[in-house]
Design a protein around this motif. Structure first.
Motif, mmCIF file in Angstrom:
data_model
loop_
_atom_site.group_PDB
_atom_site.id
_atom_site.type_symbol
_atom_site.label_atom_id
_atom_site.label_comp_id
_atom_site.label_asym_id
_atom_site.label_seq_id
_atom_site.Cartn_x
_atom_site.Cartn_y
_atom_site.Cartn_z
ATOM 1 N N GLU A 184 0.655 -1.078 -0.001
ATOM 2 C CA GLU A 184 -0.008 -0.174 0.005
ATOM 3 C C GLU A 184 0.926 1.298 -0.233
ATOM 4 O OE1 GLU A 184 -3.658 0.656 0.182
ATOM 5 O OE2 GLU A 184 -3.585 -1.392 -0.376
ATOM 6 N N PRO A 185 0.339 2.137 -1.034
ATOM 7 C CA PRO A 185 1.364 3.183 -1.081
ATOM 8 C C PRO A 185 1.062 3.990 0.401
ATOM 9 C CG PRO A 185 0.274 3.053 -2.782
ATOM 10 C CD PRO A 185 -0.258 1.932 -2.014
ATOM 11 N N GLU A 186 1.933 4.777 0.984
ATOM 12 C CA GLU A 186 1.613 5.708 2.363
ATOM 13 C C GLU A 186 1.040 7.064 1.807
ATOM 14 O OE1 GLU A 186 4.308 8.290 5.573
ATOM 15 O OE2 GLU A 186 5.245 6.477 4.456
ATOM 16 N N TRP A 187 -0.065 7.124 2.699
ATOM 17 C CA TRP A 187 -0.835 8.372 2.663
ATOM 18 C C TRP A 187 -0.326 9.533 2.639
ATOM 19 C CZ3 TRP A 187 -6.292 7.195 5.414
ATOM 20 C CH2 TRP A 187 -6.724 5.981 4.845
ATOM 21 N N LEU A 188 -0.421 10.592 1.675
ATOM 22 C CA LEU A 188 0.458 11.757 1.984
ATOM 23 C C LEU A 188 -0.201 12.850 2.995
ATOM 24 C CD1 LEU A 188 0.594 12.772 -1.858
ATOM 25 C CD2 LEU A 188 2.154 11.635 -0.403
ATOM 26 N N PHE A 189 -1.398 12.431 3.436
ATOM 27 C CA PHE A 189 -2.058 13.461 4.842
ATOM 28 C C PHE A 189 -3.247 12.605 5.451
ATOM 29 C CE2 PHE A 189 -5.359 16.280 5.865
ATOM 30 C CZ PHE A 189 -4.931 17.108 6.541
ATOM 31 N N ASN A 190 -3.034 12.449 6.557
ATOM 32 C CA ASN A 190 -4.153 11.912 7.370
ATOM 33 C C ASN A 190 -3.976 12.475 8.846
ATOM 34 O OD1 ASN A 190 -6.097 10.265 8.263
ATOM 35 N ND2 ASN A 190 -4.993 8.378 8.249
ATOM 36 N N GLU A 191 -5.195 13.278 9.038
ATOM 37 C CA GLU A 191 -5.497 13.863 10.609
ATOM 38 C C GLU A 191 -6.408 13.091 11.066
ATOM 39 O OE1 GLU A 191 -5.826 17.979 10.475
ATOM 40 O OE2 GLU A 191 -3.767 18.157 10.066
ATOM 41 N N GLY A 192 -7.169 12.022 10.689
ATOM 42 C CA GLY A 192 -8.238 11.097 11.045
ATOM 43 C C GLY A 192 -7.930 9.710 11.671
ATOM 44 N N LEU A 193 -8.892 8.988 12.069
ATOM 45 C CA LEU A 193 -8.682 7.754 12.741
ATOM 46 C C LEU A 193 -8.502 6.706 11.658
ATOM 47 C CD1 LEU A 193 -11.170 7.912 15.703
ATOM 48 C CD2 LEU A 193 -8.701 8.626 15.736
#
Length: 256
Positions: free
Chosen positions: A230-239
């Protein structure tokens, strides 16, 4: 499996085949995951993805899948995207428009039959300047040779498989196009949701094994130069930490 979404109590309850219940507060990642699985199945049955266009062309994709893929295209910045399966051309237009915004890149679309009205609409589109169409079976030797001839030495390639989704066809596509993919680059085997909707409308017996997820797993098992990653998400401030997707297990990455 039964999922009960109770908005009054703000809970999502999962009841397994043995009758055991587990409730999750609505604001939890577990509740979101359970509700999303039910939503994906409902969306499959209701043909939800058959309601979107991109720049005027039907795209027939889950929007989250396309936005996640956009993140990977932005990160990897391929010179060429090869997509098997053209249909109405919406996905080709989507990738071409990203390249247009980025100022670089082109798309090669392959289909065993590009219907005349679809070809006419694609060729009339402003993004056609970044698209080349190849008609023929994506696994036929002459088609593969034609596509390879369109890729120049040293170009960075991403491959997206979205034609015939049955196991043997996808596995043959993976084998055919893997040589074009460089170190750290990806082949994307779409529509692995087939494994999760066995018994649903528009499904077929045997999809538990006869699907792109299984093909990807078997490909990496026979080819140690690739793994499913899985590619790493560039942005994630959620759960949430996992995609809501029609394409589970789709990202096949060259690691050596």
């Amino acid at each position: 499996m039964k999922t009960v979404i109770d908005e009054t109590r703000a809970t999502v309850t999962v009841i397994d085949e043995n009758g055991s219940e587990k409730s999750h507060p609505m604001e939890s990642a577990a509740a979101f995951e359970a509700a999303s699985k039910a939503w994906l199945r409902a969306g499959w049955d209701a043909k939800h993805v058959y309601s979107f266009t991109w720049m005027g062309r039907p795209i027939i994709q889950l929007p989250e899948d396309m936005v996640r893929l956009q993140e990977l295209i932005w990160t990897e910045k391929p010179d060429v995207i090869i997509e098997t399966g053209v249909a109405h051309g919406g996905s080709l237009i989507f990738y071409a428009s990203l390249f247009e915004a980025m100022g670089h890149g082109r798309v090669i679309g392959i289909d065993i039959e590009i219907r005349a009205h679809n070809r006419e609409a694609i060729e009339a589109h402003s993004m056609m300047k970044r698209i080349e169409l190849v008609e023929g079976s994506s696994i036929a030797g002459d088609t593969v040779a034609k596509v390879k001839s369109l890729v120049e030495d040293g170009e960075k390639v991403m491959v997206i498989l979205d034609s015939n989704h049955l196991h043997d066809h996808v596995l043959d596509e993976l084998r055919a196009y893997a040589p074009l993919v460089g170190l750290g680059d990806y082949i994307v085997a779409t529509d692995g949701i087939m494994q999760q909707v066995v018994g649903a409308p528009r499904s077929a017996p045997g999809w538990d094994k006869d699907n792109p997820q299984e093909a990807a797993r078997n490909f990496v098992a026979e080819n140690p130069d690739f793994e499913i990653e899985e590619p790493e998400w560039l942005f994630n401030e959620g759960l949430v930490r996992e995609r809501v997707t029609y394409w589970p297990g789709c990202y096949v990455k060259r690691i050596r």
